[in-house]
Design a protein around this motif. Sequence first.
Motif, short mmCIF file in Angstrom:
data_model
loop_
_atom_site.label_atom_id
_atom_site.label_comp_id
_atom_site.label_asym_id
_atom_site.label_seq_id
_atom_site.Cartn_x
_atom_site.Cartn_y
_atom_site.Cartn_z
N GLU A 10 0.83 -1.22 0.00
CA GLU A 10 0.00 0.00 0.00
C GLU A 10 0.86 1.27 0.00
O GLU A 10 0.55 2.22 -0.70
CB GLU A 10 -0.94 0.00 1.21
CG GLU A 10 -2.05 -1.02 1.12
CD GLU A 10 -3.01 -0.78 -0.04
OE1 GLU A 10 -3.28 0.41 -0.38
OE2 GLU A 10 -3.47 -1.77 -0.62
N VAL A 13 2.18 1.88 -3.43
CA VAL A 13 1.11 2.37 -4.31
C VAL A 13 0.91 3.87 -4.08
O VAL A 13 0.77 4.63 -5.04
CB VAL A 13 -0.22 1.59 -4.08
CG1 VAL A 13 -1.37 2.25 -4.80
CG2 VAL A 13 -0.07 0.15 -4.51
N GLU A 14 0.92 4.29 -2.83
CA GLU A 14 0.74 5.71 -2.53
C GLU A 14 1.89 6.54 -3.10
O GLU A 14 1.66 7.61 -3.67
CB GLU A 14 0.61 5.93 -1.02
CG GLU A 14 0.32 7.37 -0.65
CD GLU A 14 -0.93 7.95 -1.28
OE1 GLU A 14 -0.92 9.17 -1.57
OE2 GLU A 14 -1.91 7.21 -1.54
N ALA A 16 3.71 5.74 -5.70
CA ALA A 16 3.53 5.72 -7.16
C ALA A 16 2.44 6.70 -7.57
O ALA A 16 2.58 7.40 -8.59
CB ALA A 16 3.19 4.31 -7.62
N ARG A 17 1.36 6.77 -6.79
CA ARG A 17 0.27 7.70 -7.09
C ARG A 17 0.78 9.14 -7.02
O ARG A 17 0.47 9.95 -7.90
CB ARG A 17 -0.88 7.51 -6.10
CG ARG A 17 -2.03 8.45 -6.33
CD ARG A 17 -3.15 8.22 -5.29
NE ARG A 17 -4.18 9.19 -5.47
CZ ARG A 17 -4.15 10.45 -5.01
NH1 ARG A 17 -3.12 10.88 -4.33
NH2 ARG A 17 -5.15 11.27 -5.22
N ARG A 20 2.81 9.82 -10.06
CA ARG A 20 1.95 9.94 -11.25
C ARG A 20 1.30 11.31 -11.31
O ARG A 20 1.28 11.95 -12.37
CB ARG A 20 0.86 8.85 -11.26
CG ARG A 20 -0.12 9.03 -12.43
CD ARG A 20 -1.24 8.02 -12.43
NE ARG A 20 -2.04 7.97 -11.24
CZ ARG A 20 -3.10 8.77 -11.01
NH1 ARG A 20 -3.44 9.70 -11.88
NH2 ARG A 20 -3.79 8.64 -9.90
N GLU A 43 -4.52 4.55 -13.13
CA GLU A 43 -5.36 4.36 -11.95
C GLU A 43 -5.65 2.89 -11.71
O GLU A 43 -5.70 2.43 -10.57
CB GLU A 43 -6.66 5.14 -12.11
CG GLU A 43 -6.45 6.64 -11.99
CD GLU A 43 -7.69 7.46 -12.28
OE1 GLU A 43 -8.66 6.93 -12.88
OE2 GLU A 43 -7.70 8.65 -11.90
N GLU A 46 -2.71 1.29 -10.01
CA GLU A 46 -2.71 1.59 -8.58
C GLU A 46 -3.78 0.79 -7.85
O GLU A 46 -3.51 0.21 -6.79
CB GLU A 46 -2.93 3.09 -8.37
CG GLU A 46 -1.77 3.93 -8.89
CD GLU A 46 -2.11 5.39 -9.06
OE1 GLU A 46 -3.24 5.81 -8.72
OE2 GLU A 46 -1.24 6.13 -9.56
N ARG A 47 -4.98 0.76 -8.39
CA ARG A 47 -6.09 0.07 -7.75
C ARG A 47 -5.79 -1.42 -7.58
O ARG A 47 -6.05 -2.00 -6.53
CB ARG A 47 -7.35 0.27 -8.59
CG ARG A 47 -8.61 -0.31 -8.00
CD ARG A 47 -9.83 -0.03 -8.87
NE ARG A 47 -9.70 -0.50 -10.24
CZ ARG A 47 -9.50 0.27 -11.31
NH1 ARG A 47 -9.41 1.57 -11.19
NH2 ARG A 47 -9.40 -0.26 -12.52
N ARG A 49 -2.75 -2.68 -7.70
CA ARG A 49 -1.43 -2.79 -7.07
C ARG A 49 -0.44 -3.58 -7.92
O ARG A 49 0.37 -4.35 -7.42
CB ARG A 49 -1.56 -3.39 -5.67
CG ARG A 49 -2.39 -2.53 -4.75
CD ARG A 49 -2.69 -3.11 -3.40
NE ARG A 49 -1.61 -3.95 -2.88
CZ ARG A 49 -1.80 -4.92 -2.01
NH1 ARG A 49 -3.00 -5.19 -1.55
NH2 ARG A 49 -0.80 -5.64 -1.58
N HIS A 52 5.83 -2.79 -10.59
CA HIS A 52 6.39 -1.92 -11.63
C HIS A 52 6.79 -2.73 -12.87
O HIS A 52 6.61 -2.27 -14.00
CB HIS A 52 7.57 -1.12 -11.09
CG HIS A 52 7.18 -0.19 -9.98
ND1 HIS A 52 6.26 0.82 -10.12
CD2 HIS A 52 7.58 -0.13 -8.68
CE1 HIS A 52 6.11 1.47 -8.99
NE2 HIS A 52 6.90 0.90 -8.09
N GLN A 55 3.65 -3.48 -14.81
CA GLN A 55 3.18 -2.27 -15.48
C GLN A 55 4.00 -2.00 -16.75
O GLN A 55 3.44 -1.72 -17.81
CB GLN A 55 3.31 -1.06 -14.55
CG GLN A 55 2.37 -1.09 -13.38
CD GLN A 55 2.61 0.07 -12.44
OE1 GLN A 55 2.91 1.18 -12.87
NE2 GLN A 55 2.48 -0.18 -11.14
#
Length: 69
Positions: A10, A13-14, A16-17, A20, A43, A46-47, A49, A52, A55
């Motif tokens: 988590e 993810v935060e 990375a957000r 972004r 998004e 992120e949602r 998770r 990298h 992605q």
Amino acid sequence: MHQAPDQLAEAEVERARERRLMAMHLQEIEGNPLDAEQIAMFEMFERERWSHDRQLAHILARATAKAQS
């Protein structure tokens, strides 16, 4: 919550957000904003998770497919 090996924590993810959102702001300043489809993709990363590596593989596959069409 159980974390799959190819998922981000988590906190990751935060971070990375935050990166972004900063990158999106810079893209707008440069006159090259992300489109709705690109924003939705990030998004979703992120949602869900996504790691990298996952992605990057997804983005490269999309770029390759688009280049071949």
